[in-house]
Design a protein around this motif. Structure first.
Motif, mmCIF file in Angstrom:
data_model
loop_
_atom_site.group_PDB
_atom_site.id
_atom_site.type_symbol
_atom_site.label_atom_id
_atom_site.label_comp_id
_atom_site.label_asym_id
_atom_site.label_seq_id
_atom_site.Cartn_x
_atom_site.Cartn_y
_atom_site.Cartn_z
ATOM 1 N N LYS A 75 0.835 -1.207 0.000
ATOM 2 C CA LYS A 75 0.000 0.000 0.000
ATOM 3 C C LYS A 75 0.871 1.258 0.000
ATOM 4 C CE LYS A 75 -3.465 -2.435 2.779
ATOM 5 N NZ LYS A 75 -4.135 -2.484 4.118
ATOM 6 N N VAL A 76 1.939 1.223 0.798
ATOM 7 C CA VAL A 76 2.837 2.372 0.861
ATOM 8 C C VAL A 76 3.536 2.586 -0.486
ATOM 9 C CG1 VAL A 76 4.907 3.319 1.957
ATOM 10 C CG2 VAL A 76 3.182 2.141 3.345
ATOM 11 N N ASN A 77 3.941 1.505 -1.134
ATOM 12 C CA ASN A 77 4.582 1.618 -2.447
ATOM 13 C C ASN A 77 3.670 2.291 -3.464
ATOM 14 O OD1 ASN A 77 7.010 0.485 -1.683
ATOM 15 N ND2 ASN A 77 6.429 -1.590 -2.292
ATOM 16 N N GLU A 78 2.388 1.992 -3.381
ATOM 17 C CA GLU A 78 1.422 2.619 -4.294
ATOM 18 C C GLU A 78 1.333 4.121 -4.031
ATOM 19 O OE1 GLU A 78 -3.331 2.235 -5.502
ATOM 20 O OE2 GLU A 78 -2.395 0.750 -4.186
ATOM 21 N N ILE A 79 1.400 4.490 -2.770
ATOM 22 C CA ILE A 79 1.294 5.911 -2.398
ATOM 23 C C ILE A 79 2.527 6.687 -2.831
ATOM 24 C CG2 ILE A 79 1.128 7.521 -0.458
ATOM 25 C CD1 ILE A 79 -0.476 5.284 0.999
ATOM 26 N N TYR A 97 9.277 1.260 -12.980
ATOM 27 C CA TYR A 97 8.540 1.066 -11.728
ATOM 28 C C TYR A 97 7.765 -0.245 -11.783
ATOM 29 C CZ TYR A 97 6.499 2.698 -7.369
ATOM 30 O OH TYR A 97 6.165 2.846 -6.046
ATOM 31 N N ASN A 98 7.966 -1.102 -10.783
ATOM 32 C CA ASN A 98 7.343 -2.430 -10.782
ATOM 33 C C ASN A 98 6.459 -2.653 -9.558
ATOM 34 O OD1 ASN A 98 9.232 -2.611 -8.792
ATOM 35 N ND2 ASN A 98 10.431 -4.252 -9.740
ATOM 36 N N ASP A 99 5.949 -1.571 -8.982
ATOM 37 C CA ASP A 99 5.071 -1.630 -7.815
ATOM 38 C C ASP A 99 5.770 -2.133 -6.557
ATOM 39 O OD1 ASP A 99 2.878 -0.659 -9.239
ATOM 40 O OD2 ASP A 99 2.344 -2.666 -9.937
ATOM 41 N N GLU A 100 7.096 -2.182 -6.568
ATOM 42 C CA GLU A 100 7.837 -2.596 -5.381
ATOM 43 C C GLU A 100 8.643 -1.446 -4.790
ATOM 44 O OE1 GLU A 100 10.131 -5.976 -6.561
ATOM 45 O OE2 GLU A 100 8.412 -7.349 -6.423
ATOM 46 N N GLY A 101 8.262 -0.226 -5.143
ATOM 47 C CA GLY A 101 8.977 0.924 -4.617
ATOM 48 C C GLY A 101 10.250 1.185 -5.400
ATOM 49 N N TYR A 102 11.287 1.563 -4.689
ATOM 50 C CA TYR A 102 12.567 1.807 -5.351
ATOM 51 C C TYR A 102 13.135 0.500 -5.906
ATOM 52 C CZ TYR A 102 12.770 6.507 -3.333
ATOM 53 O OH TYR A 102 12.517 7.817 -3.011
ATOM 54 N N PRO A 103 13.772 0.538 -7.060
ATOM 55 C CA PRO A 103 14.285 -0.690 -7.667
ATOM 56 C C PRO A 103 15.523 -1.244 -6.973
ATOM 57 C CG PRO A 103 14.878 1.192 -9.015
ATOM 58 C CD PRO A 103 13.947 1.702 -7.950
#
Length: 341
Positions: A75-79, A97-103
Motif C-alpha cells: 500500500k505504501v509503495n502505491e502511495i 517502476y514495478n510496484d515494489e517501490g525503489y528498484p
C-alpha cells in the motif's frame, strides 16, 4: 502471526528492518536535499496511517518513515509512486517502476548543502550538480555515497564519503579597482590559507599554490576588486568513509575540475565498480574498491575518455591515513588474506 519475510529483497527496495519484528523503515530519496514542500503532506499521511506517527531526517538527508508493517508495504509503495516518478523523473532517471517501490538501494542519497541557492559563502550551486549526478548513479545498482558542498567549509562533510565534491572559485583580481585597504588580506589570514599580501605599491599579491578557492576575498572587498568568474569548478575528494574497522578522511583526487569534466568522469563509476566486483553489485564502500585494485587503476579507469579542462590538476599518488581501532589490524596470517590464493 509468523511472517515469512525476505528481508534482503525488501531492503533492496529501501525498506530497513526494525528492531521490532515485522516493522520496517522506509527511506525516501531527496537528491541534493531539495524537495517541493507539497510532498510533506504525503510523508505525514504515511507516518500517521501506516507508520508510528514519526519520521526521522536520515543522516544522508532522506525522509525515514518508521514503524511500517510488512503487510502494509504494498500500500505504501502505491502511495509513494508519484513521489518517486517526479523526484527521479525530473532528474531524467529512467526507473522502471514495478510496484515494489525503489528498484534498488545501492547508490545512497546524494547529500548537499543549500549551496548557491542561498548561502553567501557558496562558490557553486550544489543542487544543480546533485541533480546531474543522480541520473548517473541511480541508473546503476552499484553502491556509492556522494556529497556535494558549496564551498571549502564543507558543511556536508564531503571528506567522509566515496566521492565528495567541493565547490570552488578562482577569483579574478581587477587591480585598477583595488584601493589597497587590505580587507581581503586580513580575511584570508583569518579564515583561509594566508595566500594574499599587500605589496609596496599598495596592491595585492597572491600565492596561487595554496589558494583553496573559497572566495572569501570576494565577500570582503569593499570596491569589487575581486569577483567570482562564471565557471562551475569543483575539488574532488575520494575514498572517505566511516565504519567500525578502517574509518578515514578522504583525500584530494582533483582540483579545479569543471562541471562538464566531473560528469564525464562519474559516468565511468559503474564500469569501474563492475570491474572490481566482477559484475556483482554487492555492498562495499568506494574507498574499499579503490584499495582492492590500487589508486593507479582507479585513476586510469575513472579518467578514461575524459577531456580534462586546462586548469584541472590530478593527484599523482594518494597516501591514505586510516584510523585503526586495533593496532596493526591489517597484519594477519597469509591464508586469511582474501586477495591471496
Amino acid at each position: 502471526m509468523t511472517l515469512d519475510i525476505d528481508v534482503a529483497k525488501v531492503r533492496n527496495n529501501c525498506y530497513r528492518q526494525s528492531k521490532i519484528p515485522g516493522e520496517f523503515l522506509l527511506q525516501l530519496r531527496s537528491p541534493g536535499a531539495l524537495v517541493d514542500a507539497k510532498w510533506l503532506e504525503m510523508v505525514q499521511m504515511i507516518c500517521q496511517k501506516y507508520g508510528d506517527g514519526n519520521f526521522h531526517f536520515g543522516t544522508r538527508q532522506t525522509f525515514n518513515i518508521t514503524g511500517i508493517k510488512y503487510e502494509d508495504i504494498p500500500k505504501v509503495n502505491e502511495i509513494i509512486r508519484p513521489y518517486i516518478e517526479e523526484i527521479e523523473g525530473s532528474r531524467d532517471v529512467e526507473i522502471v517502476y514495478n510496484d515494489e517501490g525503489y528498484p534498488y538501494i545501492g547508490p545512497r542519497n546524494i547529500m548537499a548543502c543549500i549551496g548557491g541557492r542561498h548561502c553567501i559563502k557558496a562558490a557553486q550551486n550544489t543542487q544543480r550538480l546533485a541533480d546531474k549526478l543522480e541520473k548517473i548513479i541511480y541508473e546503476s545498482p552499484y553502491q556509492i555515497k556522494v556529497a556535494v558542498t558549496g564551498c571549502p567549509n564543507d558543511c556536508v562533510k564531503a571528506h567522509f564519503t566515496d566521492f565528495g565534491f567541493i565547490g570552488v572559485t578562482k577569483p579574478i583580481y581587477d587591480i585598477d579597482r583595488c584601493i589597497g585597504c587590505g580587507a581581503c588580506v586580513d580575511r584570508c589570514k583569518a579564515v583561509a590559507t594566508r595566500v594574499l599580501s599587500l605589496n609596496d605599491q599598495g596592491k595585492v599579491d597572491k600565492d596561487p599554490c595554496c589558494c583553496v578557492g573559497c572566495g572569501e576575498c570576494v565577500t570582503r572587498c569593499p570596491n569589487s576588486a575581486w569577483r567570482r568568474p562564471d565557471r562551475q569548478m569543483w575539488n574532488v575528494i575520494i575514498g572517505g568513509r566511516t565504519g567500525k574497522q578502517y574509518p578515514r578522511m578522504g583525500q584530494m583526487f582533483a582540483r579545479w575540475m569543471d562541471e562538464d569534466t566531473v560528469i564525464q568522469m562519474m559516468k565511468n563509476w559503474k564500469d569501474f565498480s563492475a570491474y572490481v566486483l566482477d559484475n556483482k553489485p554487492v555492498y562495499m564502500h568506494g574507498g574499499h574498491l579503490i584499495d582492492r585494485v590500487g589508486f593507479p587503476t582507479f585513476k586510469k579507469m575513472m579518467l578514461k575518455d575524459v577531456d580534462l579542462n586546462p586548469e584541472c590538476l590530478i593527484a599523482d599518488r594518494i597516501n591514505w591515513t586510516e584510523k585503526e581501532y586495533r593496532s596493526s589490524i591489517n597484519v594477519m596470517k597469509v591464508e586469511d588474506h582474501k586477495t591471496v590464493k
